[in-house]
Structures are given as structure tokens and as C-alpha cells.
Design a protein around this motif. Structure first.
Motif, short mmCIF file in Angstrom:
data_model
loop_
_atom_site.label_atom_id
_atom_site.label_comp_id
_atom_site.label_asym_id
_atom_site.label_seq_id
_atom_site.Cartn_x
_atom_site.Cartn_y
_atom_site.Cartn_z
N VAL A 46 0.86 -1.18 0.00
CA VAL A 46 0.00 0.00 0.00
C VAL A 46 0.90 1.23 0.00
O VAL A 46 1.57 1.51 0.99
CB VAL A 46 -0.94 -0.01 1.21
CG1 VAL A 46 -1.76 1.25 1.27
CG2 VAL A 46 -1.84 -1.23 1.15
N THR A 51 3.02 2.35 6.77
CA THR A 51 2.11 1.91 5.72
C THR A 51 1.79 0.44 5.95
O THR A 51 2.01 -0.09 7.04
CB THR A 51 2.70 2.18 4.32
OG1 THR A 51 1.73 1.82 3.35
CG2 THR A 51 3.98 1.40 4.09
N VAL A 52 1.28 -0.18 4.94
CA VAL A 52 0.76 -1.53 5.13
C VAL A 52 1.20 -2.42 3.98
O VAL A 52 1.27 -1.98 2.84
CB VAL A 52 -0.79 -1.48 5.19
CG1 VAL A 52 -1.40 -2.84 4.93
CG2 VAL A 52 -1.26 -0.95 6.53
N TYR A 83 0.08 -6.38 7.48
CA TYR A 83 1.14 -6.01 8.42
C TYR A 83 1.38 -4.51 8.32
O TYR A 83 1.42 -3.96 7.21
CB TYR A 83 2.46 -6.70 8.08
CG TYR A 83 2.49 -8.17 8.45
CD1 TYR A 83 2.77 -8.56 9.75
CD2 TYR A 83 2.28 -9.14 7.49
CE1 TYR A 83 2.83 -9.91 10.08
CE2 TYR A 83 2.33 -10.48 7.81
CZ TYR A 83 2.61 -10.86 9.12
OH TYR A 83 2.65 -12.17 9.45
N TYR A 84 1.57 -3.89 9.46
CA TYR A 84 2.04 -2.51 9.44
C TYR A 84 3.52 -2.52 9.07
O TYR A 84 4.27 -3.39 9.53
CB TYR A 84 1.89 -1.85 10.82
CG TYR A 84 0.45 -1.54 11.15
CD1 TYR A 84 -0.23 -0.56 10.42
CD2 TYR A 84 -0.20 -2.19 12.17
CE1 TYR A 84 -1.54 -0.26 10.71
CE2 TYR A 84 -1.51 -1.91 12.47
CZ TYR A 84 -2.19 -0.94 11.74
OH TYR A 84 -3.48 -0.66 12.03
#
Lengths: 992, 200
Positions: free
Chosen positions: B45, B93-94, B111-112
Motif C-alpha cells: 500500500v 504503511t501496510v 502487516y504494518y
């Protein structure tokens, strides 16, 4: 009474809708709401029971949790065996769980707890049928069925032996069905619904027995559940929410006439759950008090929406105990421990309470034996006619018996230890694939894993199989009918099967969390806490759950791979094949499957004992259709028209006339396909000089012989030993397999109708309905011109099938379903089978059948009777008739079978039925008959000349039979004296 | 119930430089043999604000999948920095791992990811033009979302749609927008999550 609320039993504050204690008392299950899903948790019981265990950190409290239900779980129930757990929920599904022993602890990936599952419970079946939330599930006694009820107003009965088969859907409720209970002897199932009715259904035909509405007329409002319960003695059924004089009650319904005269009163709000103690109690005998035995009574716990719990004894007018405000919200479920002294109660408020009673408070629980005696006296054959517990209390009087019992135990032990050895070896290789530890594999996984390119250039990774599944028992295996061979399919891919170690999951989790903790700085609180940054976090949140939009998947969305199609096809094929196979091998005489078309296998089997001649209007399964019109409709001429009927009375029976085969130019007759043997007949072959002869040709496995006869051949028959032909002028000629004439032509008393051979026996049925059987090798008559008059007289019956057994016993199957055989030694026609036999319908000896394979006992009797009795057995199993009647009919039926097998001289079948009969006598405890059989089989131990005793029966040595019977007799300790006697006398005989 | 359940996702080589590939070791369990392959994807992302900046780092087919426990390593190249808005270059972000069967997504693991400068100086005064330096995945805290999909063949799917309670579709806790650009309207009902499970 002690009361405990174990706070650690919770679903993180979410409601707990159901609780059930495992039959072995070591664990219990709870079901309810989880985080966005349904949740089933299995807990360890010992921390509830013992404070020390609760404090001991090494003793796990939670054993396993399953988040697989998509919505709230309303009910969890252990099977009576404890092997399975069934759970039903708002996702309309019922899941059946079984413990998987091959894997160690693991976590639910992504769950916050990181709690390891100590036990692995795997979903082995998913039962989909309900169109609404499943509210309650219940296993029948003996785990034969699983019932589920739903807000779709139905109750579904599942075949617990063969999930996901549905046996019945009970329709009739017009409201949400919220509770189920089985009658302890399995004759009924009761359901309670929001439609203000309680319905009792028969398990015999799954039809409504009664619908009780009166006590529920006033019921307003709804409760989440209506868990009703049946008392362990079967006498009472107690409903949940009922009303009496505008007060909430639990209605007591008597089994006898479904009367509703009593109720449990006192709760201030609706009763949600009633649960009977599984034990029946009797008053504790106090020292000094009168020793007279008191009436046994039951104990029942009632939970209500008013958050209180009451416990009742049926011998007391007032509750034994009432606990108010036990919870903050309504009570949802109650479960008793199997010893009857503890109960777990769960509530909508998400907590659980445990109550511990002493025997002083409840009374002395009856033993299973006593309980089963009560059942037996009330309902006849009890569910547990001889339980393990009962056996262990009986004193073994005889060392032989002891030896026998020991041997049995040893066998069981051996099996067990073999199983554990297997498991042991499995665990020893745990964590190792091909000699490598899982750690090593993980290190090199990227390098080692097989990566290919598909035709369209995409990357394809073949995953490394690290463990195979043991999906438990094969019956429960198919999760879904669409892939029955998933097991087989799984095999080729994997090298040596390996049980996965517990470590990978746990390890990596540890590592991960270490990583996380070691980098708190990296996570920079400034980033996470700055308000401006919180905004994107929220945005992320939605991204986590949102569906991938930007990424169109592989184009092969719905296309099935060829293999899948193939598999489906195979399945269909198998499905189609099955029933036909069955029909063929059963060779039911009703079934119009021509024998010649039967599979060669079954045919071979048949030919071992008998050869059949099918007589049908449709035609015979012979190669040449010209032989066809031999419909054997034996009719007394009077029966042809109504006018003549009157004459029939006066007409002499001799008027019986059987059809005669008309002469044909030529025909072929297949005698057998394996070895291949056929007979060819050519009539009126002109030979030199205008002499017309008939030629008989026989081909057996390529070897051919031929001979000529002077008159036209009407019909022919053959066996592996003889070939015979009937000619015009009532002549019957018999040849050996090599074509040698064995007898000079026999002159028949009247023209031939049907000719048949088995082995060296030749049977001729003449047009005048007389029957003769000769043994050609021994050159003796077996049956001499016996008239069929006695079996065919009076009505317009026809002979549908004729058999001749290996022992030369002729059997006539008649169109009315009766079959008679002629007993040469008594010169009588004996009834050996009757399709309309009501005994066969009621007889239930399933428990006495040795095993599935032995049921397929083949022989003339099986061929005559077909497999008709199945339905009867099924019905009888469900206690359709009073037990005493059923016992009598079963005995009568089995005796008929033994006698019929004897008459037919079918030794194999005689042995089979004798053993079934004996086993039934043993199971049901009929000593006199059993003794008589043993006496006959044993014979006189001391030789006396006057003895009429025959040492063999239908070629079987009686004493050998008795030896076979002994282990059967030994199974019931009640017969240990008989066992001892026979054993000793056999020993004496052996020593002689 | 899902035929495939993910047992674990281990994040390998974490933290690592921004430009090094992502590596996830995925172990999953399959309750019965699958007729077709699973498709796994890693989506990065780029910006929380818009899906425009999502990058599919890689997608891979995994099969054949017989019943049992399996594992594989899913490696994908680092995201293309030029496609990431400068404002989002540094920070949280991810990264998403998704798995689909027959085009239906049944699990999503998120997941971060924290991108930051190792150099404290740069941290204090980030350069105008972001320089991608270190990537740290918050591996201990995966967010797992499971979707109910139809695992059986086409016929069964139609039946499943018929028997679905229509009310289910509206009361969803999820924000599920219609699927764009999939071009296969027939499977959209099957794709609607009947329910989801978010375990954090």
C-alpha cells in the motif's frame, strides 16, 4: 454443596450460550460468541475440580479453541462416546469435531492471545442443511443419530455413522425450534419451539407421536433457548418455558399417555433450560434407619431467565436447592458430570458456575447395571444389555473362563499398544522430513522449493508438505462428497509421512515477538502517537479488511480442471455401479435380472452351490431366444376363468398341467460361463439315406464332443458333471461330461416340462406336475415322481424359480413369495422361505450378527430368500414392537432359518444361522434353549450302544460346532457354568 | 468452513533495507485436496489515502495442494519507489498478503510497515527528496481477516447463493464496495464476504 465460579472460563466477556462436559469428565466445551465469529472452547476440567490444579501453572486451563464457526455458536454437545463434539451456530452449520492426535500445540494465526492449543480438534464434518440459525443439537443414545434444530422450524436427523447423510427432516413446528432431547432408550425425540408447542417424534418412522400445547398456551415473549430434557429412567420429559396460572414453570410430561399434570414452579421468569442428572438415585441408607429399599428417583436442574438455578429431586415436593442471582444475565445451558455430582451452568453474561454436590445430598447413584435393569423392565431390551461395568462385578468361577476373558483383554491391550507404538514412532519422527529437521528445511526452503512456470508464464510454487492429515475414522472422513478420494490424492505428493512438530508455529511466533520487542525504538512512538498520523492508521484499518479490488485474479475463475471433472465422473460411475452390484450379488428372485447377465463373479459364487433356472415370461437368459416360450405358469385350469372356478372345486387336482417346450429346429444353451460350457442342439439333421437324427453338441472350455439321438430334443440341461437331454416320446438321456452315455434312456411318466441338473443330480419336472430327482453317479432315486399338487393346489400360483441344491434338494419358488423344498428323507414339502413372513419383519438380531462379511453368507437359502429382511431389521431396531414380542419373533425367525438351512442341507448356512441363533440366545439370556443346543452338539460323552446320537449334522462335526460356540457363550458371564460344563466335557472327549 | 487455513506467516529478514525483497514463509493447512491452485499476492500500500498507489508486488500460484500441512516461501521484489507519493515515503504503511481460490479471496493478512531512516540525523531532518532506507515490518501483530467463500465447484456455488440469507448481505460489518474491473459478474455474489473475522 459447593459453588465455584471459575473466572478464567470466559469468552473474553462475550456470552456463553452452551456448555457440555465430556463423558470422561476430564474436559468440557463451551460455545458462544467470539470476536466477529462463533467460538468453541475446550477447557480442562481438573482446574475446576481442584484448587491445586487451578493454581498450578503447568496445568493448562484452555485446551483448544476453534473459531471456525462464522457466527455465534448456540450449542455444543459431546457424543456419548466422547469421540466427537458437535457444535451448531447462527451460521446455519453444524460442525463435528474430532481430536487429531498427530500434531502438537498450535495457535490460531492472527489471534491476539497467542495461546497454544494443547489439544487439536479438527472439524471432520460440516453439516449444511438448515436455512436458519441452528439452536440445539443432540446425539442419540449410542450415537447412531445426531439431531439438530433450527429457527427454520425444522429438526434434522443426521446419520451419525455416515455424515452428512440426512435420515429425516421433521417438519411440523410453526415456530423457531429451540430445544431437543432424546428419549434415553431411543424411541422418541422431543423438540420444543416458539410456536408454543412441544412435539414428540417417533424414531421408528420419524413421524409425530404427539404435540403438546396446553401448558404453553399462555407463553408470551421469547427466550433464546428452550432446552428440554428427558429423565434418565425415561418416565418423564420436562419442558423449558411453560406457564401455569400465569406463572412460569417447567412442565413435567409423563411418558405414559403424555399427561401433563405436574410442573416445577417457582422461577420468576421463563425457564430456559432443564437438564436431568444422568444418574438415577436411591436414598442413602443411614445406619439404624429402616433398611427397606426406597423407590429410585431422578434429579433435575432448572435454569431460568431470572438468573437463578434450582435443583430438584423427583422424590421431593420442594427443590433441593435454589441459587438466586447466580449470574448477571439469563442462564443458557446446564451440564451434569457423568457421575451425577457436579454441574456446570453457563450464562449469557459470559461466565460459568460449577456446583459440586455430595452423595449425602443427592443420594446413592444407581450403577449402570441397575439403571439398565430399570430400562429393561420398563422397555424391554435395554440399550446396554451387558455393560463393561456389569461384567466386572460378576465373579469368574472358572479358570477357563478367566483365561478366555484374559485372552480377550490381552488382545485389546495388544491392539492398543500397537496403536500407541505407531503413535510413538510417529512422534519420534516429528519435526523431521526425510531426515531433516523442520528448522533445516525452513532455512533452505526458498532454495529448495520447486518453482515452475505455467503455460501463461505465471510463477507456480509447489508447496512443501510438512504433515499429512489424519482425518480420523474413515466413516467421518468425507468432509464433502465432492472429493471422496482426497485422501488418496494426498498421498502421491508426499514422501514419507511425517507428523509436524509443534515447534514451527510457536517458534516463529516467539521470534517475531522478540523482533518486535527488540525494536521498540524503531516503532518510534512519535510516529504512532502523533495525532496527525492517526488518521492514516484508520484508513489502513479499512484496508485490512477490504477486498482486493485492484487485483484481478487468475482468469481461471470457475473453470474446473480436467482432473476435477474426471473425478466427478468417476464418482458418478461408482454411484451408478453400486446398486447394480448389490442387486446382482443378491440375486433376489423378485429382481428380474437374468442370471446370465450377472457379473461373472457373482455367477461363479452361485454355481458353487446351486444352479438356477429362471422361469419368466420375459424370457430366459439363454443365448438362443427360440427356447424362450417356456412360461411355467402352472395353473389349475379352473383358475383361468371365473366360470370354471366353480368347477375347480370338483375338478381333481390331477388336472395340473405344466407347459411343454415345443420342438425347435436348433438351439444353444449356455451351461456356465466359467468354465465356459455350452450345449448345442440341432434337430432333424438329415443324414445319408434320409434318416433324420438329432445332434447334440457340447463344448466345454474348447473341448467338444457330439452325439446323435434318434428323436427330436426338446430341452437340455447340463452341469459340470452331466449333460442331459429330454426328447420327444418322453425319453430322458444322460451323458457324462465327455459325452459318454451314462444310462439307457429313462422313460418319463409324462412329457417333460423342465429339466435341470446340478452336480450329478438330474431333476425332471413333467407336464403332469410331478417331480423326480436322480443321482446319476450313484444311480439312485432321490425324489420319486413327487406331485407338486400339495404346493400348487387351489390358486393360480406359478412357479417362478426352480433350484436344485448341490445335495439334490429341489426347491420351488412360487409366485406368491413362498418357497418349498422337498425333503427326501421325510418325503415332505417344507416351507423354507416366505416373503410375506411377518417374523422376518420383526426379527432383530443385528447385535448377534458376527460381522458384515458373514452377513453375506451365500448359499441356497440366501438365494431363495434374497436380502429382504433388511427393512424389517431396521424397523425392529427402533423398538417398534414391545420387546417381549420382538424377542419371540426373533427367536422364531432364527429357528426357522436354522431349520431351513438344515432342510436344504446347506452346511455353510446352517453353521452361520446356528451361530447367529446361539449368539442371540446368549445376548438375550435364554438358557434352556442354549443348553439344549449344547447338549445336542456335545452328545453322549460316555459311549453307549443305545445312543441315537449322530456325530455330524449336514456334514459338520457337531463337537467342532460346539467348540465354535464356546467363545460366544463365554461372552456372557451369566452362562459361565454352561461354558465350564461344555469346556470340561470337550476336554474329556479330547483326552480320550 | 474454509478448506485452507493459514497457520502462520513468518516474516523473514526483517527489518531489512527498503530495496531488498519481501520474504514471507507461509504455512497453511488444507483439509481436503484442492482441485485448483491457490493464488497468493503481496500488495504494497503506497498511500493510505488512495488505492491508486497500491502495488501488487507479485502474485504466484501455489499447487498442487493435497490435504495436509504445507509451507512455502513467498518472495517478492521491493515496491517501486517512484510509484510512491513522496509524502508517504517515510512512515507507517501496510503490506497485505492475500490468497484467493477460484478468484475468491478468503484470507487477508495485513502487516504494518514502518519505513524510517536509520541515521538519527536524517530522522531529525528528513531530506526533501525522500531516500528510502530501512523497512521494518511489525511482524508480531498481523491483522488477519478471513472471508467465507465457496470452495466447491460451480454448481455448488449457485446453490450456495440461493440458500444465502438475503439479509446477510446488508448487515455486513465490512466496508465492501462492489468489485470493479473484475469483469466476471457471475462470481460477485460469491465474493461477498458472508462474514469476516478480524483477529487483533
Amino acid at each position: 454443596m459447593k459453588l465455584l465460579k471459575p473466572t478464567w472460563v470466559n469468552h473474553n466477556g462475550k456470552p456463553i450460550f452452551s456448555v457440555d462436559i465430556h463423558p470422561d469428565g476430564t474436559k468440557f466445551a463451551t460455545g458462544g460468541q467470539g470476536q466477529d465469529s462463533g467460538k468453541v472452547v475446550i477447557w480442562n476440567m481438573s482446574p475446576v475440580l481442584q484448587e491445586d490444579d487451578e493454581k498450578d501453572e503447568n496445568i493448562p486451563k484452555m485446551l483448544c479453541q476453534m473459531d471456525n464457526h462464522l457466527a455465534c455458536v448456540n450449542c455444543v454437545r459431546w457424543s456419548n462416546s466422547g469421540m466427537y463434539l458437535a457444535s451448531g451456530g447462527d451460521d446455519k452449520l453444524i460442525m463435528v469435531w474430532k481430536r487429531a492426535t498427530y500434531i502438537g500445540p498450535s495457535t490460531v494465526f492472527g489471534s491476539s492471545g497467542k495461546l497454544a492449543n494443547v489439544e487439536q480438534w479438527r472439524c471432520v464434518s460440516i453439516l449444511r442443511n438448515h436455512s436458519g440459525d441452528v439452536m440445539d443439537v443432540a446425539w442419540s443414545p449410542h450415537d447412531a443419530w445426531l439431531a439438530s434444530c433450527s429457527v427454520d422450524n425444522t429438526v434434522v436427523i443426521w446419520n451419525a455413522v455416515k455424515f452428512p447423510e440426512i435420515l429425516a427432516t421433521l417438519r411440523g413446528h410453526s415456530g423457531l425450534v429451540k430445544g431437543l432431547t432424546w428419549d434415553p432408550v431411543g424411541k422418541y425425540i422431543a423438540s420444543q419451539a416458539d410456536d408454543r408447542s412441544l412435539k414428540v417424534w417417533r424414531t421408528l418412522d420419524w413421524q409425530l407421536e404427539t404435540s403438546i400445547t396446553k401448558p404453553f398456551d399462555e407463553c408470551g415473549g421469547t427466550t433464546h433457548v428452550l432446552r428440554l430434557s428427558w429423565s434418565p429412567d425415561g418416565h418423564y420429559l420436562v419442558s423449558a418455558h411453560a406457564m401455569n396460572n400465569s406463572g412460569p414453570t417447567a412442565q413435567i410430561i409423563e411418558r405414559e399417555g403424555w399427561k401433563t399434570n405436574m410442573d416445577f414452579v417457582g422461577h420468576r421468569k421463563a425457564v430456559t433450560v432443564v437438564k436431568f442428572n444422568p444418574k438415577i438415585f436411591k436414598k442413602k441408607q443411614k445406619n439404624g434407619s429402616s433398611a427397606k429399599p426406597s423407590c429410585p428417583y431422578c434429579c433435575c436442574a432448572v435454569g431460568s431467565k431470572d438468573r437463578s438455578l434450582s435443583v430438584w429431586l423427583t422424590c421431593l415436593k420442594r427443590p433441593l436447592v435454589v441459587i438466586h442471582e447466580l449470574f448477571d444475565k439469563s442462564i443458557m445451558d446446564i451440564s451434569w458430570t457423568l457421575n451425577g455430582l457436579g454441574i456446570l451452568v453457563c450464562s449469557m453474561d459470559g461466565s460459568v458456575a460449577f456446583l459440586d454436590f455430595s452423595q449425602d445430598e443427592l443420594g446413592d447413584p444407581l450403577s449402570e447395571e441397575e439403571k439398565s435393569r430399570i430400562h429393561q423392565s420398563t422397555y424391554g431390551k435395554s440399550l446396554a444389555i451387558m455393560t463393561e461395568a456389569q461384567l466386572s462385578t460378576a465373579v469368574i468361577e472358572n479358570p477357563e473362563m478367566l483365561k478366555y476373558q484374559r485372552r480377550q483383554q490381552q488382545q485389546q491391550l495388544d491392539q492398543k499398544s500397537a496403536a500407541t507404538r505407531e503413535m510413538g514412532s510417529a512422534t519420534s519422527v516429528a519435526g523431521v522430513v526425510n531426515g531433516e529437521s523442520l528448522e533445516d528445511i525452513r532455512k533452505n526452503l526458498l532454495k529448495k522449493q520447486v518453482e515452475t512456470r505455467t503455460a501463461d508464464g505465471r510463477r507456480r510454487i509447489t508447496p512443501l508438505c510438512i504433515a499429512q492429515l489424519d482425518t480420523g475414522s474413515p466413516q467421518l472422513l468425507p468432509l464433502d462428497s465432492s472429493t471422496p478420494n482426497s485422501f488418496g490424492a494426498s498421498k502421491p505428493c508426499t514422501e514419507p509421512v511425517v507428523a509436524a512438530s509443534a515447534r514451527p508455529a510457536g517458534d516463529s511466533v516467539n521470534k517475531d515477538s522478540m523482533n518486535a520487542t527488540s525494536t521498540p525504538a524503531a516503532l518510534s512512538p512519535s510516529v504512532l502517537t502523533t495525532p496527525s498520523k492517526i488518521e492514516p492508521m484508520k484508513a489502513f484499518d479499512s484496508r485490512f479488511t477490504e477486498r482486493s479490488k485492484a487485483t484481478p485474479g487468475a482468469p481461471a475463475l470457475t473453470s474446473m480442471t480436467p482432473t476435477a471433472v474426471e473425478r466427478l465422473k468417476e464418482q458418478n460411475l461408482v454411484k451408478e455401479l453400486r446398486p447394480r452390484d448389490l442387486l446382482e450379488s443378491s440375486s433376489d428372485s423378485d429382481e428380474k435380472v437374468p442370471l446370465a447377465k450377472a457379473s461373472s463373479l457373482s455367477k461363479r459364487k452361485l454355481e458353487l452351490e446351486v444352479e438356477t433356472v429362471e422361469k419368466k415370461k420375459k424370457g430366459r437368459p439363454r443365448k438362443d431366444s427360440r427356447l424362450m416360450p417356456v412360461s411355467l405358469s402352472v395353473q389349475s385350469p379352473a383358475a383361468l376363468t371365473a366360470e370354471k372356478e366353480a368347477m375347480c372345486l370338483s375338478a381333481p387336482a390331477l388336472a395340473l398341467k405344466l407347459p411343454i417346450p415345443s420342438p425347435q429346429r436348433a438351439f444353444t444353451l449356455q451351461v456356465s460361463s466359467d468354465p465356459s460350457m455350452y450345449i448345442e442342439v440341432e434337430n432333424e439333421v438329415t443324414v445319408v439315406g434320409g434318416v433324420k437324427l438329432s445332434r447334440l453338441k457340447c463344448n466345454r472350455e474348447g473341448k467338444e464332443w457330439e452325439t446323435v439321438l434318434t428323436s427330436r430334443i426338446l430341452t437340455a440341461a447340463g452341469s459340470c458333471d452331466v449333460v442331459c437331454v429330454a426328447c420327444e416320446k418322453r425319453m430322458l438321456s444322460v451323458f457324462s461330461t465327455c459325452g459318454r452315455r451314462l444310462l439307457s434312456p429313462i422313460l418319463l411318466p409324462s412329457p417333460i416340462s423342465t429339466l435341470h441338473c446340478t452336480g450329478s443330480y438330474v431333476m425332471a419336472l413333467t407336464a403332469a406336475a410331478t417331480l423326480s430327482v436322480w443321482d446319476v453317479h450313484r444311480q439312485v432315486v432321490v425324489v420319486k415322481e413327487e406331485s407338486l399338487h400339495s404346493i400348487l393346489a387351489g390358486s393360480d400360483m406359478t412357479v417362478s424359480q426352480i433350484l436344485l441344491t448341490q445335495h439334490g434338494i429341489p426347491v420351488m419358488n412360487l409366485s406368491d413369495g413362498k418357497a418349498y423344498c422337498f425333503n427326501p428323507s421325510l418325503s415332505t414339502w417344507n416351507l423354507v422361505s416366505d416373503k410375506q413372513d411377518s417374523l422376518a419383519q420383526c426379527a432383530d438380531f443385528r447385535s448377534s450378527l458376527p460381522s458384515q462379511d458373514a452377513m453375506l453368507c451365500s448359499g441356497p437359502l440366501a438365494i431363495i430368500q434374497g436380502r429382504t429382511s433388511n427393512s424389517g431389521r431396521q424397523a425392529a431396531r427402533l423398538f417398534s414392537v414391545p420387546h417381549v414380542v420382538q424377542q419371540e419373533t426373533t427367536l422364531a425367525y432364527l429357528e426357522n432359518q436354522v431349520a431351513a438351512a438344515l432342510t436344504l442341507q446347506s452346511s455353510h448356512e446352517y453353521r452361520h444361522w446356528l451361530l447367529v441363533y446361539a449368539r442371540y440366545l446368549v445376548n438375550e439370556g435364554f438358557e434352556y434353549r442354549l443348553r439344549e443346543i449344547c447338549k445336542d452338539l456335545l452328545g453322549p460323552v460316555h459311549y453307549s450302544t443305545g445312543s441315537q446320537w449322530e456325530s455330524t449334522v449336514v456334514g459338520l462335526r457337531k463337537r467342532e460346532l460346539l467348540k465354535e460356540l464356546l467363545p460366544v457363550i463365554g461372552q456372557n458371564l451369566r452362562f459361565q457354568r454352561l461354558f465350564t460344563e461344555c469346556q470340561e466335557q470337550l476336554d474329556i472327549l479330547r483326552d480320550k | 468452513m474454509a478448506k485452507v487455513s493459514v497457520l502462520n506467516v513468518a516474516v523473514l529478514e526483517n527489518p531489512s533495507p527498503f530495496h531488498s525483497p519481501f520474504r514471507f514463509e507461509i504455512s497453511f493447512e488444507c483439509s481436503e485436496a484442492l482441485a485448483d491452485d491457490l493464488e497468493w499476492k503481496i500488495i504494497y500500500v503506497g498511500s493510505a489515502e488512495s488505492e491508486e498507489f497500491d502495488q501488487i508486488l507479485d502474485s504466484v500460484l501455489v499447487g498442487p495442494v493435497p490435504a495436509g500441512r504445507h509451507m512455502f516461501v513467498f518472495q517478492a521484489d521491493a515496491p517501486n519507489p517512484s510509484l510512491i507519493p513522496e509524502t508517504d515515503a517515510v512512515g507507517v504503511t501496510v503490506v497485505l498478503i492475500t490468497c484467493t481460490y477460484h478468484g475468491q479471496e478468503f484470507i487477508r493478512v495485513g502487516y504494518y510497515v514502518n519505513n524510517e531512516y536509520l541515521n538519527p540525523e536524517l530522522r531529525e531532518n528528513p531530506p526533501m527528496k525522500p531516500d528510502f532506507s530501512q523497512r521494518n515490518i511489525l511482524a508480531s501483530n498481523p491483522r488477519v481477516t478471513r472471508f467465507h467463500i465457496n470452495w466447491d465447484n460451480n454448481m455448488d456455488r449457485l446453490e450456495a447463493i440461493e440458500t444465502q440469507d438475503p439479509s446477510l448481505g446488508c448487515g455486513l460489518p465490512l466496508n465492501c464496495t462492489p468489485i470493479k474491473g473484475l469483469g466476471l459478474p457471475g462470481c460477485i455474489p460469491g465474493l461477498l464476504p458472508e462474514n469476516s473475522m478480524d483477529c487483533i
